[in-house]
Motif scaffolding. Sequence first.
Motif, short mmCIF file in Angstrom:
data_model
loop_
_atom_site.label_atom_id
_atom_site.label_comp_id
_atom_site.label_asym_id
_atom_site.label_seq_id
_atom_site.Cartn_x
_atom_site.Cartn_y
_atom_site.Cartn_z
N ARG A 143 0.84 -1.21 0.00
CA ARG A 143 0.00 0.00 0.00
C ARG A 143 0.87 1.25 0.00
NH1 ARG A 143 -3.42 -2.96 3.79
NH2 ARG A 143 -5.22 -3.71 2.63
N THR A 157 -2.61 -1.60 -5.25
CA THR A 157 -3.89 -2.06 -4.71
C THR A 157 -3.65 -3.42 -4.06
OG1 THR A 157 -5.06 -0.95 -6.49
CG2 THR A 157 -6.27 -2.66 -5.31
N VAL A 158 -4.22 -3.61 -2.89
CA VAL A 158 -4.00 -4.87 -2.18
C VAL A 158 -5.31 -5.62 -1.98
CG1 VAL A 158 -3.16 -5.94 -0.05
CG2 VAL A 158 -2.01 -3.92 -0.97
N VAL A 159 -5.31 -6.85 -2.38
CA VAL A 159 -6.41 -7.77 -2.06
C VAL A 159 -5.81 -8.81 -1.13
CG1 VAL A 159 -8.02 -9.49 -2.94
CG2 VAL A 159 -7.64 -7.40 -4.22
N ARG A 160 -6.38 -8.90 0.06
CA ARG A 160 -5.74 -9.73 1.08
C ARG A 160 -6.59 -10.97 1.39
NH1 ARG A 160 -2.06 -9.88 5.15
NH2 ARG A 160 -2.85 -10.22 7.23
N HIS A 161 -6.02 -12.13 1.17
CA HIS A 161 -6.73 -13.38 1.51
C HIS A 161 -6.88 -13.50 3.02
CE1 HIS A 161 -5.71 -15.82 -2.40
NE2 HIS A 161 -6.60 -14.88 -2.59
N PRO A 162 -8.03 -13.98 3.48
CA PRO A 162 -8.22 -14.13 4.93
C PRO A 162 -7.32 -15.19 5.54
CG PRO A 162 -10.10 -15.00 3.72
CD PRO A 162 -9.22 -14.34 2.73
N PHE A 163 -6.82 -16.10 4.72
CA PHE A 163 -5.89 -17.14 5.19
C PHE A 163 -5.07 -17.60 3.99
CE2 PHE A 163 -10.18 -18.70 4.56
CZ PHE A 163 -10.03 -19.59 3.53
N GLN A 191 -5.58 -16.78 -9.11
CA GLN A 191 -6.99 -16.77 -9.53
C GLN A 191 -7.75 -15.58 -8.94
OE1 GLN A 191 -9.66 -19.97 -8.34
NE2 GLN A 191 -10.19 -20.29 -10.48
N THR A 192 -7.42 -15.20 -7.72
CA THR A 192 -8.03 -14.00 -7.14
C THR A 192 -7.71 -12.79 -8.01
OG1 THR A 192 -7.79 -14.93 -4.93
CG2 THR A 192 -8.17 -12.57 -5.06
N LYS A 227 -9.86 -12.82 -11.08
CA LYS A 227 -11.23 -12.38 -10.78
C LYS A 227 -11.28 -10.86 -10.65
CE LYS A 227 -12.69 -16.72 -8.67
NZ LYS A 227 -13.13 -17.46 -7.50
N PHE A 228 -10.26 -10.32 -9.99
CA PHE A 228 -10.17 -8.86 -9.84
C PHE A 228 -10.09 -8.19 -11.21
CE2 PHE A 228 -7.62 -5.04 -9.64
CZ PHE A 228 -8.12 -4.35 -8.56
N ALA A 260 -4.02 -17.47 -5.25
CA ALA A 260 -3.71 -16.03 -5.29
C ALA A 260 -3.76 -15.52 -6.72
CB ALA A 260 -2.33 -15.78 -4.69
#
Lengths: 144, 299
Positions: free
Chosen positions: B107, B112-118, B127-128, B131-132, B125
Amino acid sequence: MPLQQRIVIFGVAVTLMVTIFELVRKRRLREEYAWLWLLAGAVILIATFVPMEGLSAVANIMGSSNPPAAIFFLGFCATTFLCLQFSVRLSRMTEQMKNLGQKVALLEASLETPDLVTLDSSIEEVRSIEEVRSIEDVRQGQTE
Amino acid sequence: MSPHPTQLQDSEVASTETSSQASPAEVASEAPAREPPPAAEPEDSAEEEDEEEFDIESLRGRGVVLIPAYNEEQCLGEVLDRIRASCPFDILIVDDGSVDSTARVARSHGATVVRHPFNMGYGAALQTGYKFASRRHYEVLVQIDADGQHDPAYIVPLARRILEGHSDACVGSRFLVGEGYIPPLARRAGMVLFGKIASIVTRRRVTDPTSGYQALSRRVFTFFKSDLFPADYPDADVLILLYRAGFHAEEIPVKMQASVTGQSMHGGIIRPLFYVFKMLLSICVTLLREPPDPERIPH
């Protein structure tokens, strides 16, 4: 089969079934998984009442001259199928958990960063509805 | 981009193999084209002119650089600065449940940060990120490692191959240049094995099947949003999946360095063995499945 062996197997089967019922009652095991274990317990329980001739007949069908070994092998097969069934469920759940985790991550990012709000289509829909409403409000204000 | 992806052609391979050491700016012109490369001098000079005229700012907002990261606070800042200096794309960090300050570093460097909950693994990662990018309607996605192994100078050449419609997926190969970091013998043997398998299946020469330095078109990363994407270990099987789905993939030469942290996903003894086993299985089942139709994939 000696009576002593039958008593031990009967004890194991009863303990297994009581444990399963107890786990379900305490909601630590779901009913959907319990039935398989109950079935396994029931099979063991029935096996204690089957006469030796019956076990020998099963062993003969399998081509074995040793009934205990044949029964042991059947138990091993049943356990393998149980494990496989759980692996299938685990795989499905892993996939679902991955998709859920990704969705949570993307939603969280869209909430943390205002310009990413359009990330999620549902939020996008809500925004468009709000925009329509605000336009309608302005129009109503003008006519009044 | 072509409206319908085409199959891979041998002629494209031949032109790739002839690539020699090159600067990043020259790479795009050296990469294989759909038509045989013209040998005439006037056209060569036209290509050079095109390179000179190319305005890098025209790429702004059209693409995103995807960096999956797990506990990469050490070198992430430097990698982000180098990416910023080399391309005008947006940068997305998918923090795969790091326990260090990876997200904060990202940051602070404007990503831009997309943070996995676990922690879910490298493939999840990626694939996320797909999707983004799909939801943000980017035209191209370039994925790059967070450990500084990939030289960001090749982001633009990779992306241009996609944006100019030469291919649907463009993979950066360290073995086409033949310089920079070359992995240890055991790992190289694995790469050769899977490279051979991928080459036979896809009917083109695959020199670097494990390269994570790739540019993907919008159609490809939208396709990868589905559960067909092998999110546990995306590797040579992804190239085969792309081929089976009718996408056109190619390689261009890039330079790579050893990881700054010295850690690898395939380090140790058990993990490489598991990797080989998993990859062979994955390739086999990919070949046994019905070829997927990208237009009919539920998302």
